[in-house]
Write a protein that holds these residues in place. Structure first.
Motif, PDB file in Angstrom:
ATOM      1  N   ASP A  56     -10.867 -10.563 -11.070  1.00 14.79           N
ATOM      2  CA  ASP A  56     -10.021 -11.104 -10.009  1.00 14.79           C
ATOM      3  C   ASP A  56      -9.923 -10.131  -8.829  1.00 14.79           C
ATOM      4  O   ASP A  56      -9.400 -10.479  -7.781  1.00 14.79           O
ATOM      5  N   VAL A  57     -10.467  -8.921  -9.004  1.00 15.66           N
ATOM      6  CA  VAL A  57     -10.539  -7.915  -7.948  1.00 15.66           C
ATOM      7  C   VAL A  57     -11.953  -7.337  -7.991  1.00 15.66           C
ATOM      8  O   VAL A  57     -12.425  -6.951  -9.057  1.00 15.66           O
ATOM      9  N   PRO A  58     -12.668  -7.274  -6.848  1.00  9.91           N
ATOM     10  CA  PRO A  58     -14.007  -6.681  -6.856  1.00  9.91           C
ATOM     11  C   PRO A  58     -13.941  -5.172  -7.074  1.00  9.91           C
ATOM     12  O   PRO A  58     -12.882  -4.554  -6.936  1.00  9.91           O
ATOM     13  N   CYS A  59     -15.071  -4.569  -7.365  1.00  5.44           N
ATOM     14  CA  CYS A  59     -15.136  -3.132  -7.634  1.00  5.44           C
ATOM     15  C   CYS A  59     -14.705  -2.320  -6.404  1.00  5.44           C
ATOM     16  O   CYS A  59     -14.761  -2.812  -5.271  1.00  5.44           O
ATOM     17  N   PRO A  60     -14.236  -1.076  -6.615  1.00  5.36           N
ATOM     18  CA  PRO A  60     -13.752  -0.257  -5.507  1.00  5.36           C
ATOM     19  C   PRO A  60     -14.728  -0.089  -4.335  1.00  5.36           C
ATOM     20  O   PRO A  60     -14.299  -0.223  -3.178  1.00  5.36           O
ATOM     21  N   PRO A  61     -16.032   0.172  -4.542  1.00  2.30           N
ATOM     22  CA  PRO A  61     -16.909   0.304  -3.387  1.00  2.30           C
ATOM     23  C   PRO A  61     -16.962  -0.974  -2.517  1.00  2.30           C
ATOM     24  O   PRO A  61     -16.989  -0.895  -1.299  1.00  2.30           O
ATOM     25  N   VAL A  62     -16.940  -2.136  -3.130  1.00  9.83           N
ATOM     26  CA  VAL A  62     -16.941  -3.387  -2.378  1.00  9.83           C
ATOM     27  C   VAL A  62     -15.620  -3.559  -1.642  1.00  9.83           C
ATOM     28  O   VAL A  62     -15.587  -3.964  -0.481  1.00  9.83           O
ATOM     29  N   GLN A  63     -14.507  -3.218  -2.294  1.00 10.47           N
ATOM     30  CA  GLN A  63     -13.193  -3.283  -1.643  1.00 10.47           C
ATOM     31  C   GLN A  63     -13.159  -2.409  -0.387  1.00 10.47           C
ATOM     32  O   GLN A  63     -12.536  -2.748   0.602  1.00 10.47           O
ATOM     33  N   GLU A  64     -13.834  -1.265  -0.464  1.00  9.07           N
ATOM     34  CA  GLU A  64     -13.818  -0.295   0.644  1.00  9.07           C
ATOM     35  C   GLU A  64     -14.878  -0.588   1.700  1.00  9.07           C
ATOM     36  O   GLU A  64     -15.048   0.189   2.619  1.00  9.07           O
ATOM     37  N   GLY A  65     -15.612  -1.696   1.522  1.00  9.92           N
ATOM     38  CA  GLY A  65     -16.603  -2.086   2.505  1.00  9.92           C
ATOM     39  C   GLY A  65     -17.906  -1.312   2.444  1.00  9.92           C
ATOM     40  O   GLY A  65     -18.696  -1.327   3.376  1.00  9.92           O
ATOM     41  N   GLN A  66     -18.145  -0.652   1.316  1.00 10.21           N
ATOM     42  CA  GLN A  66     -19.363   0.143   1.152  1.00 10.21           C
ATOM     43  C   GLN A  66     -20.504  -0.665   0.558  1.00 10.21           C
ATOM     44  O   GLN A  66     -21.583  -0.143   0.331  1.00 10.21           O
ATOM     45  N   GLY A  67     -20.267  -1.913   0.241  1.00 10.01           N
ATOM     46  CA  GLY A  67     -21.295  -2.722  -0.414  1.00 10.01           C
ATOM     47  C   GLY A  67     -21.337  -2.421  -1.889  1.00 10.01           C
ATOM     48  O   GLY A  67     -20.355  -1.985  -2.469  1.00 10.01           O
ATOM     49  N   CYS A  68     -22.485  -2.653  -2.471  1.00 12.70           N
ATOM     50  CA  CYS A  68     -22.651  -2.447  -3.922  1.00 12.70           C
ATOM     51  C   CYS A  68     -22.430  -1.006  -4.315  1.00 12.70           C
ATOM     52  O   CYS A  68     -22.552  -0.096  -3.509  1.00 12.70           O
ATOM     53  N   CYS A  69     -22.121  -0.849  -5.596  1.00 14.12           N
ATOM     54  CA  CYS A  69     -21.909   0.492  -6.156  1.00 14.12           C
ATOM     55  C   CYS A  69     -23.169   1.331  -5.971  1.00 14.12           C
ATOM     56  O   CYS A  69     -24.275   0.816  -5.929  1.00 14.12           O
TER      57      CYS A  69
END
Length: 70
Positions: A56-69
């Motif tokens: 229900d929440v995307p991974c931290p890098p996606v949240q921060e606008g960095q794209g994929c991990c």
């Protein structure tokens, strides 16, 4: 400033079981075994990790606008 969330609730597409899980801040999680039915979840095509696909929440890098991990 937006606070990065580090917990996501994964929902198994096979049985519907929901499980609250901690997300690593600097790594992808490519596999997750459902604790209820033992289905092995993998990211859907185009997603970088199971949190982006089933959480229900995307991974931290996606949240921060960095794209994929990385």
């Amino acid at each position: 400033m937006t606070v990065t969330q580090t917990v996501s609730t994964l929902t198994c597409p096979r049985c519907g079981h929901r499980s609250r899980e901690d997300m690593p801040g600097n790594a992808c999680v490519w596999f997750y075994e459902c604790p209820a039915c033992a289905a092995l979840l993998r990211p859907r095509p185009g997603d970088c990790c199971v949190f982006c696909s089933y959480g229900d929440v995307p991974c931290p890098p996606v949240q921060e606008g960095q794209g994929c991990c990385t």
